[in-house]
Design a protein around this motif. Structure first.
Motif: not given
Length: 166
Positions: A65-67, A106-111, A116-117, A131-137
């Motif tokens: 994810i980039v600006p 929305k992108y975090i949800g899509m990933l 994604v790994d 970000y702490k809720k994401v549960k992905l590395p």
């Protein structure tokens, strides 16, 4: 669509044998391996990567994810991430947040939906708790988000000094 059963039939072997060749597991004689590989080529078979990802719980996908991917800095960064990922059999999904919190969320949800790994974050528009809720590395790039999220940064001051001394 060609299946593993079609490969087995073409090669005159069992589905298990074809699976072992594809996954490089168990003992397979050289001649049998050649026969299966020849059959795969003859009928244009390629393994279903989505099914394999579900079975192994590894997608070989990374989210970035980039600006703004048009920015020369991020364009260069994306190029190098992709080169490194490719060398390790990973693919990347590039997301332009445009510094919009809603879009980034929305992108975090899509990933996450695409299994994604991991995510490389070059943008930070959300509250750190999100970000702490994401549960992905997650690895943050050039941003210290929290003590729990690793980051990669650069020493810009030293970089300028090195550049000027050349």
């Amino acid at each position: 669509m060609v299946s593993i059963k079609d490969v087995a039939k073409e090669a005159g072997v069992s589905v298990t044998t074809v699976s072992r060749v594809i996954n490089n597991r168990g003992y397979i004689g050289k001649e049998t391996r050649k026969k299966v590989e020849k059959a795969m080529a003859a009928i244009d078979y390629s393994p279903n990567q989505i099914a394999r990802a579900l079975q192994r719980s590894q997608s070989y996908l990374l989210g970035v994810i980039v600006p703004d991917s048009e920015h020369p800095f991020f364009a260069e960064l994306i190029k190098n991430i992709e080169l490194f990922a490719y060398q390790h059999n990973y693919k990347i999904l590039i997301c332009n947040s445009l510094d919009e919190a809603e879009k980034e969320a929305k992108y975090i949800g899509m990933l996450k939906e695409n299994r994604v790994d991991g995510i490389i974050m070059c943008s930070q528009t959300l509250d750190i708790e999100e970000y702490k809720k994401v549960k992905l590395p997650i690895v943050s790039f050039d941003r210290i988000m929290s003590n729990n999220i690793p980051y990669v940064g650069s020493d810009n001051l030293n970089g300028v000094r090195l550049r000027l001394s050349i």
